[in-house]
Motif scaffolding. Structure first.
Motif, mmCIF file in Angstrom:
data_model
loop_
_atom_site.group_PDB
_atom_site.id
_atom_site.type_symbol
_atom_site.label_atom_id
_atom_site.label_comp_id
_atom_site.label_asym_id
_atom_site.label_seq_id
_atom_site.Cartn_x
_atom_site.Cartn_y
_atom_site.Cartn_z
ATOM 1 N N HIS A 1 0.837 -1.205 0.000
ATOM 2 C CA HIS A 1 0.000 0.000 0.000
ATOM 3 C C HIS A 1 0.869 1.252 0.000
ATOM 4 C CE1 HIS A 1 -2.382 3.242 1.834
ATOM 5 N NE2 HIS A 1 -3.447 2.622 1.375
ATOM 6 N N CYS A 2 1.894 1.271 0.840
ATOM 7 C CA CYS A 2 2.764 2.436 0.943
ATOM 8 C C CYS A 2 3.515 2.676 -0.364
ATOM 9 C CB CYS A 2 3.737 2.252 2.098
ATOM 10 S SG CYS A 2 4.750 3.708 2.441
ATOM 11 N N ARG A 3 3.970 1.606 -0.991
ATOM 12 C CA ARG A 3 4.709 1.749 -2.248
ATOM 13 C C ARG A 3 3.812 2.306 -3.345
ATOM 14 N NH1 ARG A 3 7.556 -3.199 -5.656
ATOM 15 N NH2 ARG A 3 7.909 -2.015 -7.577
ATOM 16 N N LEU A 4 2.574 1.810 -3.440
ATOM 17 C CA LEU A 4 1.658 2.326 -4.445
ATOM 18 C C LEU A 4 1.342 3.792 -4.171
ATOM 19 C CD1 LEU A 4 0.026 1.342 -6.940
ATOM 20 C CD2 LEU A 4 -1.921 1.039 -5.391
ATOM 21 N N PHE A 5 1.170 4.132 -2.897
ATOM 22 C CA PHE A 5 0.905 5.523 -2.522
ATOM 23 C C PHE A 5 2.062 6.427 -2.918
ATOM 24 C CE2 PHE A 5 1.538 8.944 0.543
ATOM 25 C CZ PHE A 5 0.342 9.635 0.429
ATOM 26 N N MET A 6 3.282 6.015 -2.622
ATOM 27 C CA MET A 6 4.440 6.844 -2.958
ATOM 28 C C MET A 6 4.587 6.999 -4.471
ATOM 29 S SD MET A 6 5.595 7.976 -0.159
ATOM 30 C CE MET A 6 5.497 7.630 1.596
ATOM 31 N N ASN A 7 4.264 5.960 -5.226
ATOM 32 C CA ASN A 7 4.299 6.062 -6.679
ATOM 33 C C ASN A 7 3.311 7.120 -7.181
ATOM 34 O OD1 ASN A 7 6.187 4.040 -6.739
ATOM 35 N ND2 ASN A 7 4.876 2.513 -7.693
ATOM 36 N N LEU A 8 2.071 7.069 -6.650
ATOM 37 C CA LEU A 8 1.058 8.029 -7.077
ATOM 38 C C LEU A 8 1.418 9.443 -6.620
ATOM 39 C CD1 LEU A 8 -1.651 8.603 -8.425
ATOM 40 C CD2 LEU A 8 -2.770 8.055 -6.243
ATOM 41 N N LEU A 9 1.890 9.573 -5.390
ATOM 42 C CA LEU A 9 2.286 10.887 -4.885
ATOM 43 C C LEU A 9 3.426 11.470 -5.717
ATOM 44 C CD1 LEU A 9 1.951 13.058 -2.666
ATOM 45 C CD2 LEU A 9 3.635 11.782 -1.317
ATOM 46 N N THR A 10 4.383 10.616 -6.095
ATOM 47 C CA THR A 10 5.489 11.064 -6.947
ATOM 48 C C THR A 10 4.965 11.599 -8.265
ATOM 49 O OG1 THR A 10 7.041 9.495 -5.959
ATOM 50 C CG2 THR A 10 7.567 10.302 -8.154
ATOM 51 N N GLN A 11 4.043 10.865 -8.884
ATOM 52 C CA GLN A 11 3.490 11.289 -10.163
ATOM 53 C C GLN A 11 2.759 12.618 -10.024
ATOM 54 O OE1 GLN A 11 0.614 8.605 -11.807
ATOM 55 N NE2 GLN A 11 0.286 9.827 -13.636
#
Length: 407
Positions: A251-261
């Motif tokens: 969950h955290c990794r997907l969140f960081m990916n979206l936040l980065t984008q």
């Protein structure tokens, strides 16, 4: 990171809405992020970002100055009855956390109305598409394989004893919306926009189906296809590639990916993100530092029972901030999807896309087993569904790893 140039994304959706008149003036980008599908064993984990651009003077009047914990965005009081919470006037747009808008008893009409309003150019107001692929493309998810819809459009092998439904049965759009808000005359103006104060932008989303969910748990290195789509330019943030070990890590990794984008795509000097609390996590300094620390200075604004807030300031190769650095202020609050309209809209997008994906998943299996009851994918009913489809899945060569989430 270049602090003045917008960061185009190769998988970005078309702009959709026209740029506001004050676009050349200073503005603040405000983002709400939420997810759907963290708990189920079937179906995808979806995450979405609802995006607003606020005129700088209005944003600062709300306390969104980048120095302190930002208060929630109260769209309901600022929209003069055009937008209400669930259960409000029938001819208003209902915006609330997705659980308040949708249940199996009440249907999805209001949930889809909120999503389609967010996706619709306020100058057009033609009926937006209810086809899942079109909606996914509108939020930047155009790859059928990465969205894991390729599996559920398969034909049954000729040697199978089952008869599949025709392809059109798996890809047709849902029925047009019938709620009073959607049928009312809208006069070409979206209730989500407020000229001179803010304008809504196309949302962004991330989707992690069972196949990739399991891969991230057990073999989390990105495939070449995913790697090619990542942020690879030297001036862009890099996505987190640390191997996750738990569902919370995924969950955290997907969140960081979206936040980065979202931050990479923001042309504003100040971007504010509001989020719900993540399951199994109380504080966020370490994951933010792990994801952004090589490119940003990460500081704690507040860590209290009410909010966990952090400020990220972009730095140069020497670790120094420029005279006007790009900043991201991010706040995590309990029940943010009830208190902040941008987070509520993100909840709507994530839930609606997940439900559309589950429609396709259920349609595939029911086409082969007509007496099968559909499932929402949550643990108790997911086990019932798994037991009923397991023999057919084996005959079709669909291993559990491509449709069952072990955590």
């Amino acid at each position: 990171m270049n602090p003045t140039t917008p960061r185009p994304n190769a998988n970005s959706a078309p702009p959709g809405r026209s740029r506001p008149e004050w676009d050349a003036q200073p503005f603040v980008r405000y983002v709400g992020i939420d997810e759907a599908g963290y708990g189920p064993n079937l179906g995808p984990l979806t995450m979405a970002a609802a995006i607003f651009d606020f005129a700088a003077d209005y944003a600062h009047a709300q306390g969104w100055d980048g120095r302190s914990t930002p208060p929630p965005f109260n769209l309901w009081s600022a929209s003069a009855g055009r937008v209400t919470r669930a259960g409000g006037p029938e001819h208003a747009l209902w915006i609330d956390d997705s659980k308040s808008l949708y249940s199996t008893r009440r249907g999805r009409d209001r949930l889809d109305a909120a999503l389609l309003t967010l996706l619709t150019d306020s100058a057009a107001w033609s009926q937006p598409s209810l086809v899942l692929e079109d909606q996914l493309a509108a939020v930047g998810l155009t790859d059928l394989v990465l969205n894991e819809l390729d599996l559920w459009n398969w034909h049954v092998p000729e040697t199978s004893t089952t008869t599949p439904a025709p392809p059109s049965a798996l890809s047709s759009a849902r029925s047009p919306l019938t709620n009073p808000f959607w049928k009312a005359q809208r006069n070409g103006v979206s209730p989500l926009d407020h000229p001179g104060r803010w304008q809504v932008r196309p949302p962004r989303a991330a989707l992690l189906g069972p196949r990739r969910f399991e891969a991230w748990l057990h073999a989390p290195l990105e495939s070449p296809r995913e790697h090619a789509a990542s942020f690879s330019s030297s001036h862009r943030l890099k996505r987190d590639t640390l191997p996750p070990q738990t569902k919370a890590d995924v969950h955290c990794r997907l969140f960081m990916n979206l936040l980065t984008q979202v931050w990479n795509d923001s042309p504003a000097d100040l971007t504010i993100a509001q989020c719900d609390l993540h399951g199994g996590r109380r504080y966020y300094l370490k994951p933010l530092t792990d994801a952004f620390g090589a490119f940003c200075r990460v500081e704690v604004i507040e860590e209290s029972p009410d909010a966990r807030s952090y400020r990220l300031t972009a730095t140069d190769a020497l670790g120094l901030a420029s005279k006007s650095p790009r900043r991201l202020v991010i706040s995590f609050r309990a029940k943010a999807d009830r208190d902040d309209a941008a987070v509520a809209l993100a909840s709507v997008v994530a839930k609606s896309l997940r439900e559309g994906w589950m429609d396709r998943f259920n349609a595939f299996w029911i086409a082969h087993l007509p007496t099968l009851r559909p499932t929402a994918g949550y643990p108790l009913d997911a086990r019932r569904f798994r037991d009923q489809i397991a023999p057919l899945a084996e005959r079709l060569g669909l291993e559990p790893a491509v449709w069952w989430r072990s955590r």
